[in-house]
Design a protein around this motif. Sequence first.
Motif, PDB file in Angstrom:
ATOM      1  N   CYS A 347       0.836  -1.201   0.000  1.00  0.00           N
ATOM      2  CA  CYS A 347       0.000   0.000   0.000  1.00  0.00           C
ATOM      3  C   CYS A 347       0.869   1.249   0.000  1.00  0.00           C
ATOM      4  O   CYS A 347       0.636   2.191  -0.763  1.00  0.00           O
ATOM      5  N   ALA A 348       1.884   1.270   0.851  1.00  0.00           N
ATOM      6  CA  ALA A 348       2.784   2.427   0.922  1.00  0.00           C
ATOM      7  C   ALA A 348       3.485   2.652  -0.409  1.00  0.00           C
ATOM      8  O   ALA A 348       3.617   3.791  -0.875  1.00  0.00           O
ATOM      9  N   SER A 349       3.932   1.562  -1.038  1.00  0.00           N
ATOM     10  CA  SER A 349       4.642   1.695  -2.307  1.00  0.00           C
ATOM     11  C   SER A 349       3.720   2.260  -3.393  1.00  0.00           C
ATOM     12  O   SER A 349       4.158   3.057  -4.232  1.00  0.00           O
ATOM     13  N   LEU A 350       2.449   1.870  -3.372  1.00  0.00           N
ATOM     14  CA  LEU A 350       1.493   2.384  -4.362  1.00  0.00           C
ATOM     15  C   LEU A 350       1.222   3.863  -4.124  1.00  0.00           C
ATOM     16  O   LEU A 350       1.101   4.651  -5.080  1.00  0.00           O
ATOM     17  N   TRP A 351       1.113   4.266  -2.870  1.00  0.00           N
ATOM     18  CA  TRP A 351       0.923   5.681  -2.558  1.00  0.00           C
ATOM     19  C   TRP A 351       2.131   6.503  -3.002  1.00  0.00           C
ATOM     20  O   TRP A 351       1.982   7.586  -3.555  1.00  0.00           O
ATOM     21  N   ILE A 352       3.322   5.984  -2.761  1.00  0.00           N
ATOM     22  CA  ILE A 352       4.535   6.700  -3.156  1.00  0.00           C
ATOM     23  C   ILE A 352       4.606   6.824  -4.670  1.00  0.00           C
ATOM     24  O   ILE A 352       4.941   7.889  -5.213  1.00  0.00           O
ATOM     25  N   GLU A 353       4.256   5.748  -5.365  1.00  0.00           N
ATOM     26  CA  GLU A 353       4.274   5.775  -6.827  1.00  0.00           C
ATOM     27  C   GLU A 353       3.276   6.787  -7.375  1.00  0.00           C
ATOM     28  O   GLU A 353       3.502   7.391  -8.433  1.00  0.00           O
ATOM     29  N   SER A 354       2.179   6.997  -6.653  1.00  0.00           N
ATOM     30  CA  SER A 354       1.156   7.943  -7.118  1.00  0.00           C
ATOM     31  C   SER A 354       1.541   9.391  -6.843  1.00  0.00           C
ATOM     32  O   SER A 354       0.819  10.308  -7.231  1.00  0.00           O
ATOM     33  N   GLY A 355       2.661   9.607  -6.146  1.00  0.00           N
ATOM     34  CA  GLY A 355       3.154  10.962  -5.948  1.00  0.00           C
ATOM     35  C   GLY A 355       3.072  11.504  -4.544  1.00  0.00           C
ATOM     36  O   GLY A 355       3.379  12.669  -4.301  1.00  0.00           O
ATOM     37  N   HIS A 356       2.671  10.688  -3.575  1.00  0.00           N
ATOM     38  CA  HIS A 356       2.604  11.161  -2.186  1.00  0.00           C
ATOM     39  C   HIS A 356       4.010  11.443  -1.654  1.00  0.00           C
ATOM     40  O   HIS A 356       4.946  10.669  -1.902  1.00  0.00           O
ATOM     41  N   ASN A 357       4.150  12.545  -0.936  1.00  0.00           N
ATOM     42  CA  ASN A 357       5.459  12.890  -0.366  1.00  0.00           C
ATOM     43  C   ASN A 357       5.671  12.162   0.961  1.00  0.00           C
ATOM     44  O   ASN A 357       4.727  11.584   1.523  1.00  0.00           O
ATOM     45  N   PRO A 358       6.884  12.185   1.501  1.00  0.00           N
ATOM     46  CA  PRO A 358       7.178  11.445   2.737  1.00  0.00           C
ATOM     47  C   PRO A 358       6.273  11.816   3.908  1.00  0.00           C
ATOM     48  O   PRO A 358       5.890  10.955   4.700  1.00  0.00           O
ATOM     49  N   LYS A 359       5.936  13.095   4.056  1.00  0.00           N
ATOM     50  CA  LYS A 359       5.092  13.511   5.174  1.00  0.00           C
ATOM     51  C   LYS A 359       3.690  12.918   5.037  1.00  0.00           C
ATOM     52  O   LYS A 359       3.074  12.505   6.042  1.00  0.00           O
ATOM     53  N   GLN A 360       3.177  12.857   3.820  1.00  0.00           N
ATOM     54  CA  GLN A 360       1.867  12.236   3.597  1.00  0.00           C
ATOM     55  C   GLN A 360       1.911  10.739   3.919  1.00  0.00           C
ATOM     56  O   GLN A 360       0.979  10.200   4.518  1.00  0.00           O
ATOM     57  N   VAL A 376      12.140   2.906   6.383  1.00  0.00           N
ATOM     58  CA  VAL A 376      11.464   1.777   5.743  1.00  0.00           C
ATOM     59  C   VAL A 376      11.293   1.980   4.240  1.00  0.00           C
ATOM     60  O   VAL A 376      11.517   1.064   3.444  1.00  0.00           O
ATOM     61  N   TYR A 377      10.910   3.201   3.848  1.00  0.00           N
ATOM     62  CA  TYR A 377      10.532   3.418   2.449  1.00  0.00           C
ATOM     63  C   TYR A 377      11.389   4.459   1.719  1.00  0.00           C
ATOM     64  O   TYR A 377      11.053   4.864   0.616  1.00  0.00           O
ATOM     65  N   GLY A 378      12.488   4.866   2.352  1.00  0.00           N
ATOM     66  CA  GLY A 378      13.324   5.901   1.742  1.00  0.00           C
ATOM     67  C   GLY A 378      13.764   5.564   0.328  1.00  0.00           C
ATOM     68  O   GLY A 378      13.800   6.436  -0.557  1.00  0.00           O
ATOM     69  N   HIS A 379      14.079   4.285   0.070  1.00  0.00           N
ATOM     70  CA  HIS A 379      14.556   3.893  -1.259  1.00  0.00           C
ATOM     71  C   HIS A 379      13.481   4.038  -2.327  1.00  0.00           C
ATOM     72  O   HIS A 379      13.787   4.164  -3.524  1.00  0.00           O
ATOM     73  N   LEU A 380      12.208   4.053  -1.920  1.00  0.00           N
ATOM     74  CA  LEU A 380      11.124   4.164  -2.896  1.00  0.00           C
ATOM     75  C   LEU A 380      10.904   5.599  -3.352  1.00  0.00           C
ATOM     76  O   LEU A 380      10.247   5.834  -4.372  1.00  0.00           O
ATOM     77  N   PHE A 381      11.448   6.558  -2.591  1.00  0.00           N
ATOM     78  CA  PHE A 381      11.315   7.962  -2.981  1.00  0.00           C
ATOM     79  C   PHE A 381      12.405   8.373  -3.974  1.00  0.00           C
ATOM     80  O   PHE A 381      12.420   9.507  -4.442  1.00  0.00           O
ATOM     81  N   ALA A 382      13.323   7.476  -4.275  1.00  0.00           N
ATOM     82  CA  ALA A 382      14.431   7.791  -5.183  1.00  0.00           C
ATOM     83  C   ALA A 382      13.916   8.098  -6.582  1.00  0.00           C
ATOM     84  O   ALA A 382      12.958   7.485  -7.068  1.00  0.00           O
ATOM     85  N   ASP A 383      14.530   9.069  -7.228  1.00  0.00           N
ATOM     86  CA  ASP A 383      14.176   9.458  -8.597  1.00  0.00           C
ATOM     87  C   ASP A 383      15.238   8.882  -9.527  1.00  0.00           C
ATOM     88  O   ASP A 383      16.309   9.460  -9.697  1.00  0.00           O
ATOM     89  N   ALA A 384      14.939   7.753 -10.138  1.00  0.00           N
ATOM     90  CA  ALA A 384      15.920   7.053 -10.972  1.00  0.00           C
ATOM     91  C   ALA A 384      16.365   7.916 -12.158  1.00  0.00           C
ATOM     92  O   ALA A 384      17.549   7.955 -12.516  1.00  0.00           O
ATOM     93  N   GLU A 385      15.409   8.605 -12.784  1.00  0.00           N
ATOM     94  CA  GLU A 385      15.752   9.431 -13.946  1.00  0.00           C
ATOM     95  C   GLU A 385      16.671  10.577 -13.542  1.00  0.00           C
ATOM     96  O   GLU A 385      17.643  10.885 -14.254  1.00  0.00           O
ATOM     97  N   ALA A 386      16.365  11.212 -12.408  1.00  0.00           N
ATOM     98  CA  ALA A 386      17.208  12.312 -11.942  1.00  0.00           C
ATOM     99  C   ALA A 386      18.598  11.809 -11.569  1.00  0.00           C
ATOM    100  O   ALA A 386      19.607  12.475 -11.846  1.00  0.00           O
ATOM    101  N   ASP A 387      18.661  10.626 -10.966  1.00  0.00           N
ATOM    102  CA  ASP A 387      19.955  10.048 -10.600  1.00  0.00           C
ATOM    103  C   ASP A 387      20.784   9.742 -11.840  1.00  0.00           C
ATOM    104  O   ASP A 387      22.002   9.976 -11.866  1.00  0.00           O
ATOM    105  N   GLN A 388      20.140   9.213 -12.864  1.00  0.00           N
ATOM    106  CA  GLN A 388      20.850   8.896 -14.096  1.00  0.00           C
ATOM    107  C   GLN A 388      21.363  10.152 -14.770  1.00  0.00           C
ATOM    108  O   GLN A 388      22.490  10.202 -15.263  1.00  0.00           O
TER     109      GLN A 388
END
Length: 401
Positions: A347-360, A376-388
């Motif tokens: 559920c958390a991963s789906l919320w993060i994917e939909s654009g929810h920020n860490p505070k939400q 727990v979920y810090g790695h899911l907030f990573a922006d792969a495109e920005a990192d690349q």
Amino acid sequence: MANIRKRTLPSGKTRWEVAYVDGGGVRRAKLFPRKSDADAWLVDARHDLARGLHTAGRVSPTIKEAAALWIKRCQEKGLEPMTVKGYEEHVDLHIVPFIGAKKLSDLTVPAVHAFADQLRDAGRSSEMVKRVIRSLGGIFKEARRRGLSNTAPTVGLDLDIPDRDDPRPIIPTKAELNAIINNATGRWRPVILVAIFCGLRASELRGLRWADVDLDAKVISVTQRADASHRIGKLKSKSAYRAIPCPPLALNALREWRLTCPRRHTGKKDANGEPVMALDLVFPNGLGKVESHSNLVERGLEPILKAAGLIEVRSVLDAGGKPVVKGGEPQFVEAGKYGMHSLRHACASLWIESGHNPKQIQRLMGHSSIKVTYDVYGHLFADAEADQKAAEDIETRLRGA
């Protein structure tokens, strides 16, 4: 006044005696095999006496005795039985076997570090060592409350324990989640859907009331939980009290389930003349009482996972956590690939994917702090495109292209 003198014991052995007056005005004495040990101890004792932090070894309880007082205090405070049981296991399996005979007054910061090293050498995991040291801190806190200790050697302690385990939670893929949803039927379907789409903990699912489900507003309010002893009580923290949006699929399942949900009334009626329900639980057992966690998993989730083909082969373990061997062959069993908490992570991963920020995410998941969310979920907030892009920019600046 304090002094050190050489003494010959009746056995003929020579010892060095430190004689001093403690903070209560009582004259004390302590023997050492070497004068250097006596000198060093007296320096520390004088420092502690000046700060009012000295407890004589004669009146200091052993770790085992102090642990018994701590467990008694935990029971008096009304902590959950499973919490107290966990503390008892820390004491009986990890603390007493190693340092139970030591006195509280003898346990210094270096001694705590040595204890942690002993636990690691004995095969305890990094997480278990940390938990045991926290319990040891609880023992000292209670001892200080009772006036049996004036030190707290675990406060601010940095164990510096190497931990190479992957901290990222195990999360089902979208395809796996859809397979779980498609195979969830009957009384367990609304449970699974609320777990996946609302992220409630298993204890919160078991304690959820119909009064906290607003089907019109499409919101579930989390206000209580059911513990391992089937008791309804308060949530884990203040931040765990929260309101969670509920999507149509879960709402429809709840509407259908409400028509057949086992409910018991108290025999009383409210102001509108409607019967007052005893517990009014959304996901009760067949008698309308609190459902057990084992049933939730073994009768609910496990059959769904097996029907969806989400199984894995695991070793059969005995009570001590060791593999069971019969006829020289290790024993294996097929089990569901995921647990109830994995659905919460999903559920958390789906919320993060939909654009929810860490505070939400912290608010919706009911985490006690933003640190928990990031851990727990810090790695899911990573922006792969920005990192690349950043990696490519570094290369461009370095190569001068």
